[in-house]
Design an enzyme around this catalytic site. Structure first.
Site, PDB file in Angstrom:
ATOM      1  N   PHE A 127       0.863  -1.179   0.000  1.00 60.82           N
ATOM      2  CA  PHE A 127       0.000   0.000   0.000  1.00 60.82           C
ATOM      3  C   PHE A 127       0.903   1.233   0.000  1.00 60.82           C
ATOM      4  CE2 PHE A 127      -2.822   3.204   1.757  1.00 60.82           C
ATOM      5  CZ  PHE A 127      -3.989   2.962   1.065  1.00 60.82           C
TER       6      PHE A 127
ATOM      7  N   TYR B 117     -10.546   1.588  10.982  1.00 63.24           N
ATOM      8  CA  TYR B 117     -11.800   1.846  10.258  1.00 63.24           C
ATOM      9  C   TYR B 117     -12.131   0.800   9.206  1.00 63.24           C
ATOM     10  CZ  TYR B 117      -8.211   3.909   7.244  1.00 63.24           C
ATOM     11  OH  TYR B 117      -7.071   4.106   6.517  1.00 63.24           O
TER      12      TYR B 117
HETATM   13  C1  LIG Z   1      -5.589   1.385   4.402  1.00 66.48           C
HETATM   14  C2  LIG Z   1      -4.119   1.246   4.602  1.00 66.48           C
HETATM   15  C3  LIG Z   1      -3.383   2.270   5.197  1.00 66.48           C
HETATM   16  C4  LIG Z   1      -4.070   3.566   5.519  1.00 66.48           C
HETATM   17  O1  LIG Z   1      -3.289   4.467   6.219  1.00 66.48           O
HETATM   18  P1  LIG Z   1      -3.963   5.731   6.894  1.00 66.48           P
HETATM   19  O2  LIG Z   1      -2.836   6.461   7.461  1.00 66.48           O
HETATM   20  O3  LIG Z   1      -4.938   5.220   7.917  1.00 66.48           O
HETATM   21  O4  LIG Z   1      -4.701   6.498   5.845  1.00 66.48           O
HETATM   22  C5  LIG Z   1      -2.039   2.044   5.444  1.00 66.48           C
HETATM   23  N1  LIG Z   1      -1.443   0.878   5.100  1.00 66.48           N
HETATM   24  C6  LIG Z   1      -2.136  -0.112   4.503  1.00 66.48           C
HETATM   25  C7  LIG Z   1      -1.447  -1.381   4.136  1.00 66.48           C
HETATM   26  C8  LIG Z   1      -3.488   0.044   4.219  1.00 66.48           C
HETATM   27  O5  LIG Z   1      -4.167  -0.921   3.609  1.00 66.48           O
END
Ligand SMILES: *Cc1c(COP(=O)(O)O)cnc(C)c1O
Length: 411
Positions: free
Chosen positions: A125, A221
């Protein structure tokens, strides 16, 4: 041959079926995006009213002590710990996943000062990679990101590697890493491991302590149903807690915040990873959702998730075999997390046409239709109904309309 009747029978036999009524799910919606934003637990509505009207409205600042707002990050951390195999005293809740990646990566690099390589995956991600890139630039010590082959992560490990930073379940194709084996491989070359559990926590059993994980982060979330922008969690194994140096050395991670000393002294334990004041309302919502999930047996959740996955794949080939969809990710169910993805050149408009008919999934560039399979509130017949709607959209060509081709800011 699957029929709607055989699936209705599965629902009738499903031990998790009663949990569905604990969520507010709008009529006419089949919600297949709980991997991205979990739905609203019914109990959250009343709890938030109480926190706002009574704890904030009446008790005011006394609530930090009286209603233990101050203890929330650790109390909630310990509860999430029970979902991911962490004994108490190793987790705190707060900040976002991105910020927690930054905090833990900084701490881990500091523990391996002679090493300059961070191993991750190019298809991780992106925020995890972005945070690593930003930190490396800020440190200015020549740290580099090395991208491992997802099929052979150990080949990228060596005695120059400070940290292996992986997401346990890939957000696009649901491929799941062997957490125990890779943690061991990293340790055997002297590296530390940060596991991102964004698509694991609340979706399947995780055993952080048992596998000997060093650090972990994850979202509140997604599968945990904590609500939009819910705070994230982080884990520091007991054995590292005296050694981790908080890069964001805020006052609530201080050993004695209310001494108001001018010099920073880290708190004992994982509490030192806290930074500033917690979002109390968001934490309260997350706590309701985590309490709800703790009522369910995680092994039943996993069993049903795998069955839902199999049914989804079977239905796609039975009902939608001629429309050019390709299933992505591993075919061995045990190597998968709890979402399924189909690739299709017209993925974006097809997903918009589905959403317009109440089947809510999401789209991930370049060509992925993604569906979360969430055992607490999804029924087997929901998959039947969703796939029938997909079939109708493909048969009629209803997806091929101008309004479905306009890209929104969030896909
Ligand atoms: C959804 C997700 C995030 C999201 O990070 P935020 O800081 O909460 O926006 C981070 N890492 C992964 C692997 C995710 O799937």
């Amino acid at each position: 041959m699957i029929t709607r009747e055989t699936l209705a029978q599965r629902d009738a036999d499903d031990p998790l079926a009663p949990f569905r009524a604990r969520f507010r799910l709008p009529d006419g919606v089949i919600y297949l995006d709980g991997n991205s934003l979990g739905p609203l637990p019914v109990a959250t509505i009343e709890r938030l009213q109480t926190v706002v009207a009574a704890e904030w409205g009446e008790d005011l600042i006394r609530s930090w002590n009286k209603n233990d707002w101050i203890g929330q990050p650790q109390r909630l951390g310990d509860k999430i710990g029970r979902l991911v195999g962490a004994a108490p005293g190793q987790m705190v809740v707060g900040d976002s996943t991105s910020i927690n990646v930054y905090k833990l990566l900084a701490a881990a690099l500091h523990m391996r000062p002679e090493r300059r390589v961070i191993v991750s995956q190019r298809d991780n991600f992106p925020t995890d990679l972005y945070m690593a890139q930003g930190l490396a630039a800020q440190l200015g010590q020549g740290h580099v990101l090395r991208y491992a082959d997802p099929n052979d992560v150990p080949a990228s490990l060596g005695d120059d590697v400070a940290v292996l930073m992986l997401t346990h379940v890939n957000y696009r194709d649901a491929r799941m890493h062997d957490m125990a084996a890779l943690t061991k491989a990293a340790h055997s070359c002297g590296a530390l491991v940060i596991w991102d559990l964004a698509h694991s926590a609340g979706a399947l059993p995780v055993a952080l302590d048992t596998v000997g994980a060093d650090f972990a982060v994850g979202c509140g979330y997604k599968f945990l149903n904590g609500g939009p922008g819910a705070p994230a969690f982080l884990y520091v194994a007991h054995r590292h807690q005296h050694e981790v140096r908080p890069v964001l050395s805020g006052w609530l991670g201080h050993a004695a915040p209310f001494d108001f000393d001018s010099d920073y002294v880290p708190a004992a334990g994982v509490k030192r990873m806290l930074c500033g004041t917690a979002p109390v309302l968001s934490m309260a919502a997350l706590e309701v959702a985590v309490d709800l999930m703790l009522e369910a047996d995680m092994s039943l959740i996993r069993d049903k998730s795998l069955h839902l996955t199999q049914v989804f794949f079977d239905l796609v080939s039975q009902e939608c075999g001629n429309f050019g969809f390709a299933v992505t990710g591993p075919r061995v169910l045990e190597d998968r997390g709890s979402q399924v993805s189909l690739s299709h050149t017209e993925g974006y408009p097809i997903m918009q046409a589905l959403i317009a008919r109440g089947v809510i999934g999401d789209f991930r560039a370049p060509d992925i239709l993604r569906f979360g399979l969430t055992p607490l509130y999804l029924r087997y017949v929901d998959l039947w109904d969703a796939i029938q709607i997909l079939k109708e959209i493909m048969t009629t060509g209803a997806w091929d309309a101008p309004e479905f081709k306009v890209r929104a800011a969030v896909t």
